[in-house]
Design an enzyme around this catalytic site. Structure first.
Site, short mmCIF file in Angstrom:
data_model
loop_
_atom_site.label_atom_id
_atom_site.label_comp_id
_atom_site.label_asym_id
_atom_site.label_seq_id
_atom_site.Cartn_x
_atom_site.Cartn_y
_atom_site.Cartn_z
N LYS A 110 11.42 -5.68 3.84
CA LYS A 110 10.89 -5.57 5.21
C LYS A 110 11.43 -6.65 6.14
O LYS A 110 11.59 -6.42 7.33
CB LYS A 110 9.36 -5.63 5.20
N LYS A 193 12.56 5.92 -2.21
CA LYS A 193 11.21 6.50 -2.19
C LYS A 193 10.94 7.23 -0.86
O LYS A 193 11.51 6.85 0.17
CB LYS A 193 10.15 5.44 -2.47
N LYS A 196 7.36 6.42 5.21
CA LYS A 196 7.15 6.67 6.64
C LYS A 196 8.26 6.03 7.46
O LYS A 196 8.48 6.40 8.60
CB LYS A 196 5.84 6.09 7.17
P1 TYM Z 1 1.14 2.30 1.91
O1 TYM Z 1 0.36 2.50 3.15
O2 TYM Z 1 2.62 2.09 2.03
O3 TYM Z 1 0.94 3.53 0.93
C1 TYM Z 1 -0.36 4.01 0.58
C2 TYM Z 1 -0.35 4.50 -0.86
O4 TYM Z 1 0.66 5.52 -1.03
C3 TYM Z 1 1.51 5.16 -2.11
N1 TYM Z 1 2.87 5.66 -1.82
C4 TYM Z 1 3.59 6.38 -2.68
N2 TYM Z 1 3.33 6.84 -3.91
C5 TYM Z 1 4.28 7.57 -4.53
N3 TYM Z 1 5.49 7.87 -3.95
C6 TYM Z 1 5.79 7.43 -2.71
N4 TYM Z 1 6.96 7.74 -2.15
C7 TYM Z 1 4.82 6.64 -2.02
N5 TYM Z 1 4.78 6.06 -0.79
C8 TYM Z 1 3.58 5.45 -0.70
C9 TYM Z 1 1.47 3.64 -2.17
O5 TYM Z 1 1.83 3.17 -3.45
C10 TYM Z 1 0.03 3.37 -1.85
O6 TYM Z 1 -0.77 3.51 -3.00
N6 TYM Z 1 0.20 -2.48 0.80
C11 TYM Z 1 -0.32 -1.12 0.67
C12 TYM Z 1 -1.71 -0.95 1.28
C13 TYM Z 1 -2.72 -1.86 0.71
C14 TYM Z 1 -3.34 -1.75 -0.56
C15 TYM Z 1 -4.25 -2.83 -0.63
C16 TYM Z 1 -3.24 -0.85 -1.63
C17 TYM Z 1 -3.24 -2.95 1.32
N7 TYM Z 1 -4.17 -3.56 0.52
C18 TYM Z 1 -5.04 -3.04 -1.77
C19 TYM Z 1 -4.02 -1.06 -2.75
C20 TYM Z 1 -4.91 -2.14 -2.80
C21 TYM Z 1 0.62 -0.19 1.40
O7 TYM Z 1 1.34 -0.58 2.30
O8 TYM Z 1 0.53 1.12 1.03
#
Ligand code: TYM
Length: 331
Positions: A110, A193, A196
């Site tokens: 990032k 992957k 967004k």
């Molecule tokens: P974020 O918002 O990027 O994604 C949310 C959830 O979706 C999953 N995900 C995927 N799983 C499989 N294949 C993909 N291509 C894919 N893209 C996204 C992510 O693994 C996630 O589970 N940092 C985290 C948000 C967060 C969080 C937390 C998660 C903040 N605090 C505490 C768990 C526990 C994030 O940016 O996810």
């Protein structure tokens, strides 16, 4: 079991989030106590547009409820309404070595070439994420594979805090991955992957896409020229084929092998239309519910306020214990 997980309210839900995480949230809420939140404090670690952030938060609530998160069973809220997340993050930041954060691959991705101009928050991002789960004594954290490193860091942070303070304030959380969909890949490149932030909209299926768009994106998905094999082992080295078969299997809650049993020997010319039909059948009801729910911003705000009130009560004991463990005077 106590389940805790979050999602960033940036843009909309896509198929990767849905199959990688949210589908498991919906399943887990049937048997366990669950807290799910919008990681709005994480969203501001990069460029922020305030009006867009508020709108994205409300839309994300509508999308999660449309996808099956039941606010009678689960607690759904946004981080900003539960100040304990930010409070605990600071206490943990002071006990986390910089070197641990320097190793985080998502920070490197990032911040890119602009490390010096990135916010301090972007570096500290995984510590806030650790606070998010430690504050509720989460036992399991349903996430996609891309969060593995952050989850391991949360475990290390918990262990170090307990060890340094000679306490047992924090529980070690475990990641919970789905069986087949922990990593949904881009439709344009089976080695990246689905995300967004990919500039190509053809790379992902958004949960807001209409039926024709879903079908068109699957039709245009990159593949190879070989027919589908009979065994999982033969998918090795075929990233795009693995991804499409994995999407099919996860949508249907089936094993990859059972999908191959059905399609072995067939080419993508016949597999893709069936995958498109399946995806539309699963996603269109979610999209229709989403469109209806997002109109009612009053109801959405009420969900978030009510969730935050419940979450605040659950979060308080761990923050108080952390303050006390550090010798900070309170009351
Ligand atoms: P974020 O918002 O990027 O994604 C949310 C959830 O979706 C999953 N995900 C995927 N799983 C499989 N294949 C993909 N291509 C894919 N893209 C996204 C992510 O693994 C996630 O589970 N940092 C985290 C948000 C967060 C969080 C937390 C998660 C903040 N605090 C505490 C768990 C526990 C994030 O940016 O996810």
């Amino acid at each position: 079991m106590r389940i805790v997980s979050g999602i960033q309210p940036t843009g909309n839900l896509h198929l990767g989030n849905y199959l990688g995480a949210i589908k498991n949230w919906v399943k887990l809420q049937e048997e366990s106590e669950c807290l799910f939140f919008l990681a709005d404090l994480h969203a501001i670690t990069v460029h922020n547009d305030p009006a867009e952030l508020s709108a994205n938060c409300r839309n994300m609530v509508a999308a999660l409820v449309a996808a099956g998160v039941d606010t009678q069973k689960s607690i759904l809220f946004n981080q900003a309404r539960v100040p304990a997340h930010a409070e605990l993050a600071w206490l943990l930041i002071c006990n986390t070595p910089m070197g641990w954060l320097d190793r985080m691959t998502q920070f490197k991705e990032k911040s890119g070439k602009h490390k010096q101009r990135s916010s301090l928050g972007l570096l500290a991002y995984p510590v806030l994420q650790a606070a998010d789960v430690l504050i509720y004594h989460a036992t399991h954290v349903p996430v996609g594979e891309d969060q593995r490193q952050h989850l391991e860091l949360a475990r290390d942070i918990a262990a170090k805090f307990n060890n340094d303070t000679g306490t047992e304030v924090f529980t070690q959380p475990e990641a919970y991955y789905g069986e087949t969909a922990a990593r949904i890949m881009s439709l344009r490149d089976g080695t990246a992957k689905m995300s967004k932030s990919d500039p190509s909209d053809l790379s992902r299926i958004n949960m807001t896409d209409d039926n024709d768009t879903i079908a068109k994106k699957i039709q245009k998905a990159r593949t190879d020229a070989e027919p589908l094999p009979a065994t999982v082992a033969e998918l090795e080295g075929r990233a795009e084929a693995t991804n499409l078969v994995g999407i099919y299997a996860t949508l249907e809650d089936r094993s990859v092998q059972s999908v191959l049993d059905q399609y072995a020997g067939q080419g993508f010319g016949s597999f893709k239309p069936e995958l498109a039909e399946l995806a539309v059948a699963h996603l269109s009801p979610i999209r229709d519910r989403y469109e209806a729910l997002r109109q009612d911003t009053g109801a959405i705000d009420e969900i978030l306020r009510d969730g935050a009130e419940r979450a605040r009560l659950l979060a308080q004991p761990a923050v108080e214990s952390a303050y006390a463990a550090l010798g900070l005077l309170r009351d």
